[in-house]
Scaffold this motif. Structure first.
Motif, PDB file in Angstrom:
ATOM      1  N   UNK A 220       0.829  -1.209   0.000  1.00 25.50           N
ATOM      2  CA  UNK A 220       0.000   0.000   0.000  1.00 25.50           C
ATOM      3  C   UNK A 220       0.862   1.258   0.000  1.00 25.50           C
ATOM      4  N   UNK A 221       2.149   1.114   0.274  1.00 29.86           N
ATOM      5  CA  UNK A 221       3.041   2.280   0.274  1.00 29.86           C
ATOM      6  C   UNK A 221       3.630   2.549  -1.108  1.00 29.86           C
ATOM      7  N   UNK A 222       3.321   1.667  -2.055  1.00 25.92           N
ATOM      8  CA  UNK A 222       3.881   1.813  -3.396  1.00 25.92           C
ATOM      9  C   UNK A 222       2.999   2.661  -4.317  1.00 25.92           C
ATOM     10  N   UNK A 223       3.662   3.326  -5.241  1.00 24.94           N
ATOM     11  CA  UNK A 223       2.965   3.902  -6.400  1.00 24.94           C
ATOM     12  C   UNK A 223       3.531   3.163  -7.607  1.00 24.94           C
ATOM     13  N   UNK A 224       2.678   2.407  -8.276  1.00 25.52           N
ATOM     14  CA  UNK A 224       3.128   1.461  -9.292  1.00 25.52           C
ATOM     15  C   UNK A 224       2.807   1.974 -10.691  1.00 25.52           C
ATOM     16  N   UNK A 225       3.811   1.976 -11.546  1.00 21.96           N
ATOM     17  CA  UNK A 225       3.603   2.393 -12.941  1.00 21.96           C
ATOM     18  C   UNK A 225       3.769   1.172 -13.848  1.00 21.96           C
ATOM     19  N   UNK A 226       2.654   0.572 -14.291  1.00 25.23           N
ATOM     20  CA  UNK A 226       2.798  -0.505 -15.265  1.00 25.23           C
ATOM     21  C   UNK A 226       2.962   0.106 -16.661  1.00 25.23           C
ATOM     22  N   UNK A 227       4.204   0.104 -17.154  1.00 28.94           N
ATOM     23  CA  UNK A 227       4.408   0.523 -18.547  1.00 28.94           C
ATOM     24  C   UNK A 227       4.088  -0.681 -19.437  1.00 28.94           C
ATOM     25  N   UNK A 228       4.234  -1.866 -18.862  1.00 28.68           N
ATOM     26  CA  UNK A 228       3.817  -3.065 -19.605  1.00 28.68           C
ATOM     27  C   UNK A 228       2.325  -2.964 -19.867  1.00 28.68           C
ATOM     28  N   UNK A 229       1.915  -3.252 -21.105  1.00 35.81           N
ATOM     29  CA  UNK A 229       0.538  -2.939 -21.476  1.00 35.81           C
ATOM     30  C   UNK A 229      -0.509  -3.875 -20.871  1.00 35.81           C
TER      31      UNK A 229
END
Ligand code: ADP
Length: 542
Positions: A220-229
């Motif tokens: 919950x402390x993460x900000x996740x950027x999925x660049x994978x489509x």
């Protein structure tokens, strides 16, 4: 005697229910096709997913009917992930980078009933809709006022109008967790594409295991950027693991260039990003050119094709970002291994640590692996013996959709088509795709090793190694190279660069400079295309 625990089916709807109740304020940020940054949260995504479910009921879709998407990573796509699967239909993510004829073939094979698409893909849909014989409903992922008046697509509706009138209340149905939830077609480099058909159970188990500390370590402390489509293997399961952990989600939409990705990471305080090497190559190029630094990014998972050592060094040593090299495939939902170090590795000097980091990593719980020789006999885990890699586990396919291609399993194991070593600590390293291995004088040369050395040269932007027929040695490696803009290197300089870095017989016989290396729909080098382009090429001395 049976255990006396409550029996609850592992369903995708439970993920969004959980995220709404426990992480309702958890942010979901999207760069939209419209160009702006859209902000929402799990509470709103949950409510709108239920509207999607109601809207699908309104179309009289049956259980297991396929709902296709042709969309970037964004909040509407996320709502479809939960609304479609949660209501018992199958989410079919189509890959917009495929040739339109392939999209038609795949949509017809899947028997898609509905197609939801981003406006960037309107021209594709206009070109293919009349040939997609099973699709009855076309939904454009936009506001009603953005819908073109004369699209030529029968019955085209805007997503916002479609779900807008629906109630946000919906009771998710309970059904067998083994029911199909989503599907993804493999890239189909040989023959027609074949589909992996994921189940609710396989998706949830994969999300659990993927979120573990020694896998992607999501919280919950993460900000996740999925660049994978999200249109290919469910963005490595990140949308599900994020809902399971309450991680903030940041979606790049259509803007995948280095500048846009870097700016999004900084603006949204991204701590963790996932992508294929070609995407990071572009971003690192942008950062190097502008002397830029990250302020929040802590780790990045790189997979889909081998991560060049130069990239691991750049992330680790220059930018202080931990690289998790990972390996998997469409047929494995996709996660199989992640390269997280063990205690014993931490004290190693940086050269030895790098050798470990270059491996694709150790199996995450749920995936069992083995390597076998040509006769199918299991090979030792000594880090040296290499053979065909086979896997099994609850998120590995048992067969393809509609039984296409017959049973793929060998004694219950799925042959990955990769050649690998496994060391005594269980770290697997891909030597090659079996079809890309170069067979020279009875020995095997790893095209990945040859490429990695070239990629470490400062003037090289991208390198692809392929085998060329040779009268004496059977095959010899050559390397196709794209130079970095403004950089120069000659054939002889590059060949000399291999000195001392590999055995003499593994040094490529020649260098071919090219404008670009053909990339496939998922950003991987397409060696079949490259071989076609170089079909008239003659090896020196051959
Ligand atoms: P995906 O697009 O999810 O990677 P595909 O099914 O299209 O899945 O491709 C899977 C193949 O990609 C693997 O069998 C392997 O050859 C290659 N691959 C994936 N990850 C890696 C990696 N980290 N290193 C080398 N090859 C990889």
């Amino acid at each position: 005697m049976l255990g006396l625990m409550q029996s609850q089916q592992l369903l995708i709807s439970t993920l969004i229910d959980f995220a709404e109740r426990h992480h309702g304020e958890g942010e979901v940020i999207s760069r939209r096709v419209e160009g702006d940054i859209h902000r929402t949260n799990y509470k709103e995504v949950a409510a709108r997913s239920r509207k999607v479910a109601n809207a699908l009921d309104g179309l009289n879709l049956a259980f297991s009917d396929r709902v296709a998407t042709l969309a970037w990573n964004g909040y509407r796509h996320l709502e479809l992930y939960f609304g479609v699967s949660g209501s018992g239909r199958v989410l079919h993510t189509l890959n917009p980078r495929l040739h339109p004829d392939q999209i038609v073939w795949i949509a017809n094979h899947a028997e898609d009933q509905v197609l939801c698409f981003d406006m960037s893909f309107l021209p594709i849909v206009q070109a293919v809709h009349s040939r997609c014989t099973t699709i009855k409903h076309f939904i454009a992922l936009c506001d009603a006022d953005k819908l073109p008046a004369d699209s030529g697509i029968p019955g085209l509706q805007s997503y916002e109008a479609w779900i807008g009138q629906q109630p946000a209340t919906y009771t998710w149905p309970e059904f067998d967790e083994n029911s199909a939830s989503s599907m993804c077609y493999t890239s189909g480099t040989t023959g027609n594409p074949k589909a992996a058909l994921y189940s609710h159970r396989s998706t949830i188990l994969h999300a659990f295991s993927g979120a573990l500390p020694d896998a992607l370590n999501m919280s919950a402390r993460d900000a996740v950027l999925p660049v994978v489509p999200m249109f290919h293997v469910n963005a490595w399961g990140l949308p599900y693991s994020a809902a399971m952990t309450g991680a903030k989600l940041v979606f790049p939409g259509p803007a995948m260039d280095g500048k846009s990705i870097f700016e999004l990471i900084e603006a949204e305080k991204v701590s963790f990003a996932a992508g294929v090497p070609t995407v990071w190559q572009m971003m690192l190029g942008h950062m190097q050119a502008g002397g830029l630094r990250f302020s929040t990014l802590k780790r990045t998972v790189i997979g889909g094709s081998a991560c060049p050592p130069a990239m691991i060094t750049a992330f680790n040593d220059v930018y202080g970002v931990e690289v998790l090299h990972a390996w998997g495939m469409t047929e494995m939902s996709p996660l199989g291994t992640v390269c997280t170090l063990k205690n014993k590795h931490l004290a190693m000097d940086s050269a030895d640590k790098m050798k470990v980091r270059l491996k694709q990593g150790r199996g995450i719980y749920g995936v069992d692996m083995k390597i076998v020789d040509g006769e199918g006999a299991e090979l030792p885990w000594d880090g040296k013996a290499y053979g065909d890699l086979l896997v099994k586990g609850p998120w590995v396919i048992s067969e393809y959709f509609k039984g296409e291609g017959g049973s793929p399993l060998v004694d219950g194991w799925f042959p990955t088509g990769d050649v690998a070593t496994i060391d005594s600590d269980g770290f697997m390293q891909i030597t090659d795709r079996s079809k890309d291995v170069i067979k020279s004088g009875g020995e095997w040369i790893s095209s990945i090793d040859v490429e990695n050395i070239a990629m470490a040269h400062p003037a090289v932007a991208m390198a692809a190694c392929i085998g060329m027929k040779h009268p004496k040695w059977d095959e010899r490696p050559i390397i196709a190279v794209v130079k970095k803009p403004g950089s120069e290197v000659s054939r002889d300089e590059l060949i000399a660069f291999y000195d001392g870095k590999t055995a003499k017989w593994q040094v490529p016989d020649d260098v071919v400079f090219v404008e670009a290396i053909p990339l496939g729909g998922t950003g991987k080098m397409q060696k079949t295309k490259l071989r076609e382009l170089l079909k008239d090429y003659k090896l020196p001395g051959a």
